[in-house]
Design a protein around this motif. Structure first.
Motif, mmCIF file in Angstrom:
data_model
loop_
_atom_site.group_PDB
_atom_site.id
_atom_site.type_symbol
_atom_site.label_atom_id
_atom_site.label_comp_id
_atom_site.label_asym_id
_atom_site.label_seq_id
_atom_site.Cartn_x
_atom_site.Cartn_y
_atom_site.Cartn_z
ATOM 1 N N HIS A 93 -28.136 55.318 113.237
ATOM 2 C CA HIS A 93 -28.353 54.678 115.060
ATOM 3 C C HIS A 93 -30.380 54.043 115.128
ATOM 4 C CE1 HIS A 93 -30.631 58.709 114.043
ATOM 5 N NE2 HIS A 93 -31.531 58.448 114.858
ATOM 6 N N TYR A 94 -30.453 53.572 116.243
ATOM 7 C CA TYR A 94 -31.859 53.030 117.350
ATOM 8 C C TYR A 94 -31.873 54.166 117.951
ATOM 9 C CZ TYR A 94 -30.010 48.649 114.712
ATOM 10 O OH TYR A 94 -30.098 47.377 114.321
ATOM 11 N N HIS A 95 -33.294 54.504 117.841
ATOM 12 C CA HIS A 95 -33.796 55.305 119.374
ATOM 13 C C HIS A 95 -33.942 54.866 120.747
ATOM 14 C CE1 HIS A 95 -35.790 57.546 116.524
ATOM 15 N NE2 HIS A 95 -34.905 58.294 116.242
ATOM 16 N N ILE A 96 -33.456 55.472 120.912
ATOM 17 C CA ILE A 96 -33.367 54.360 123.157
ATOM 18 C C ILE A 96 -34.955 53.796 123.380
ATOM 19 C CG2 ILE A 96 -32.755 55.354 125.297
ATOM 20 C CD1 ILE A 96 -30.361 56.553 124.396
ATOM 21 N N HIS A 97 -35.384 55.124 123.164
ATOM 22 C CA HIS A 97 -37.196 54.575 123.282
ATOM 23 C C HIS A 97 -38.034 53.888 122.666
ATOM 24 C CE1 HIS A 97 -40.891 54.880 124.345
ATOM 25 N NE2 HIS A 97 -41.015 55.685 125.589
ATOM 26 N N PRO A 98 -38.178 52.883 122.522
ATOM 27 C CA PRO A 98 -38.617 51.571 121.337
ATOM 28 C C PRO A 98 -40.036 52.000 121.009
ATOM 29 C CG PRO A 98 -38.762 50.874 124.329
ATOM 30 C CD PRO A 98 -38.210 51.934 124.310
ATOM 31 N N LYS A 99 -40.048 53.095 121.591
ATOM 32 C CA LYS A 99 -42.235 53.297 120.794
ATOM 33 C C LYS A 99 -41.884 54.757 120.142
ATOM 34 C CE LYS A 99 -44.485 50.410 123.749
ATOM 35 N NZ LYS A 99 -45.348 50.741 125.084
ATOM 36 N N CYS A 100 -40.224 54.820 119.368
ATOM 37 C CA CYS A 100 -40.626 55.636 118.926
ATOM 38 C C CYS A 100 -40.263 56.143 117.636
ATOM 39 C CB CYS A 100 -39.746 57.222 119.873
ATOM 40 S SG CYS A 100 -40.234 57.955 121.533
ATOM 41 N N LEU A 151 -27.778 65.280 99.776
ATOM 42 C CA LEU A 151 -29.457 64.644 99.586
ATOM 43 C C LEU A 151 -29.982 65.594 100.797
ATOM 44 C CD1 LEU A 151 -31.741 62.679 99.918
ATOM 45 C CD2 LEU A 151 -30.545 60.275 101.307
ATOM 46 N N VAL A 152 -31.021 65.970 100.736
ATOM 47 C CA VAL A 152 -31.193 66.875 101.387
ATOM 48 C C VAL A 152 -32.324 66.359 102.175
ATOM 49 C CG1 VAL A 152 -31.460 68.982 102.145
ATOM 50 C CG2 VAL A 152 -30.206 68.615 100.971
ATOM 51 N N PHE A 153 -33.047 66.293 103.195
ATOM 52 C CA PHE A 153 -34.139 65.421 104.191
ATOM 53 C C PHE A 153 -34.415 66.636 104.918
ATOM 54 C CE2 PHE A 153 -30.924 62.847 105.238
ATOM 55 C CZ PHE A 153 -31.176 62.118 106.947
ATOM 56 N N ILE A 154 -35.887 66.446 106.040
ATOM 57 C CA ILE A 154 -35.709 66.946 106.952
ATOM 58 C C ILE A 154 -36.759 65.873 107.253
ATOM 59 C CG2 ILE A 154 -38.041 67.898 106.431
ATOM 60 C CD1 ILE A 154 -37.626 70.227 109.374
ATOM 61 N N ALA A 155 -36.050 66.190 109.203
ATOM 62 C CA ALA A 155 -36.491 64.705 109.748
ATOM 63 C C ALA A 155 -37.696 65.655 111.130
ATOM 64 C CB ALA A 155 -35.722 64.019 110.611
ATOM 65 N N PHE A 156 -38.588 64.565 111.517
ATOM 66 C CA PHE A 156 -39.116 64.900 112.580
ATOM 67 C C PHE A 156 -39.404 64.016 113.334
ATOM 68 C CE2 PHE A 156 -40.776 67.156 108.819
ATOM 69 C CZ PHE A 156 -40.823 68.349 109.129
ATOM 70 N N TRP A 157 -39.069 63.957 115.238
ATOM 71 C CA TRP A 157 -39.064 62.927 115.876
ATOM 72 C C TRP A 157 -39.384 63.154 117.257
ATOM 73 C CZ3 TRP A 157 -34.268 65.535 114.673
ATOM 74 C CH2 TRP A 157 -33.349 65.909 115.144
ATOM 75 N N PRO A 158 -39.682 62.477 118.148
ATOM 76 C CA PRO A 158 -40.656 62.765 119.804
ATOM 77 C C PRO A 158 -38.852 62.957 120.158
ATOM 78 C CG PRO A 158 -41.260 60.310 118.973
ATOM 79 C CD PRO A 158 -40.438 60.744 117.395
ATOM 80 N N ALA A 159 -39.190 63.927 121.317
ATOM 81 C CA ALA A 159 -38.226 64.621 121.990
ATOM 82 C C ALA A 159 -37.747 63.366 122.919
ATOM 83 C CB ALA A 159 -39.069 66.055 122.460
ATOM 84 N N VAL A 160 -38.003 62.904 123.155
ATOM 85 C CA VAL A 160 -38.279 61.905 124.047
ATOM 86 C C VAL A 160 -37.202 60.408 123.539
ATOM 87 C CG1 VAL A 160 -39.960 62.193 126.265
ATOM 88 C CG2 VAL A 160 -40.207 60.036 124.516
ATOM 89 N N ALA A 161 -36.851 60.607 122.618
ATOM 90 C CA ALA A 161 -36.701 59.060 121.440
ATOM 91 C C ALA A 161 -34.838 59.345 121.877
ATOM 92 C CB ALA A 161 -36.800 59.746 120.156
ATOM 93 N N GLY A 162 -34.686 59.815 122.281
ATOM 94 C CA GLY A 162 -32.251 59.387 122.302
ATOM 95 C C GLY A 162 -32.503 59.083 120.762
#
Ligand code: PA5
Ligand code: MN
Length: 190
Positions: A93-100, A151-162
């Motif tokens: 996917h792409y994030h909806i918020h362009p700055k995340c 393959l196992v990984f953890i992701a961290f991202w801004p809550a407003v990203a979408g």
């Protein structure tokens, strides 16, 4: 696991034995039937979905308020397998918020993180302890390049990203990853 001294709202832990996120509060499972249009061999994927319909990946999430400043996290467990020789992958996917932006920290297994921006494709080899950075604006998809395990990984991202799952139809990932002997080969995308 013994974490009684930490208030539940303030931590998670990677449960290595069970390969999941301890203290997660949301869960998603994606099967072959959910991955329409992801593999070159779409008809074969469709037939596989009608038959065994394997689970391709699981996502264990820790939620947070969806407002500026908050962060989300999730562990993805991407199982081994192929559709006609093309390795199992996430939808992407792409994030909806362009700055995340986003960070992936690999906890186990072997894979590739594909990154897409316009016509430009980049990839990062994922193996334990690699911390991949996904700059804002880049589409992202992971591929399990090993049949030996997830393959196992953890992701961290801004809550407003979408997440926008439609944009990859117009701006597709430029590379595909196929099984080759005991390794992988990167081929051109759509
Ligand atoms: O935040 C992310 O980008 C990841 O946690 C993904 O959501 C996860 O790997 C599943 O992939 P997708 O959302 O493309 O189905
Ligand atoms: Mn993301």
């Amino acid at each position: 696991m013994m974490y009684e001294k930490i208030p539940a709202g303030f931590f998670t832990a990677f449960d290595r034995q069970n390969s999941l996120l301890y203290n997660a509060d949301d869960y998603e499972e994606r099967k072959l039937s959910d991955l329409q249009g992801c593999f070159v061999a779409e008809e074969i994927r469709h037939q596989m979905a009608l038959q065994e319909n394997k689970t391709v990946y699981r996502v264990y999430k820790k939620t947070a308020p969806l407002v500026a400043g908050e962060l989300l996290q999730a562990v993805t467990v991407l199982f081994p397998g192929t559709v006609n020789g093309e390795f199992f992958m996430t939808r992407g996917h792409y994030h909806i918020h362009p700055k995340c932006a986003e960070i992936f920290f690999c906890l186990g297994g072997r894979g590739l993180l594909l990154l897409q921006k316009g016509n430009e494709t980049k990839w990062v080899e994922m193996k334990p302890d690699v911390i991949a950075y996904i700059p804002a604006g880049w589409g992202h998809r992971t591929v399990n390049t090993s049949l030996a395990g997830p393959l196992v990984f953890i992701a961290f991202w801004p809550a407003v990203a979408g997440q926008n799952y439609q944009r990859r139809l117009k701006e597709p990932f430029g590379k595909r990853v196929f099984q080759a002997d005991r390794s992988y080969v990167i081929g051109d995308g759509d």
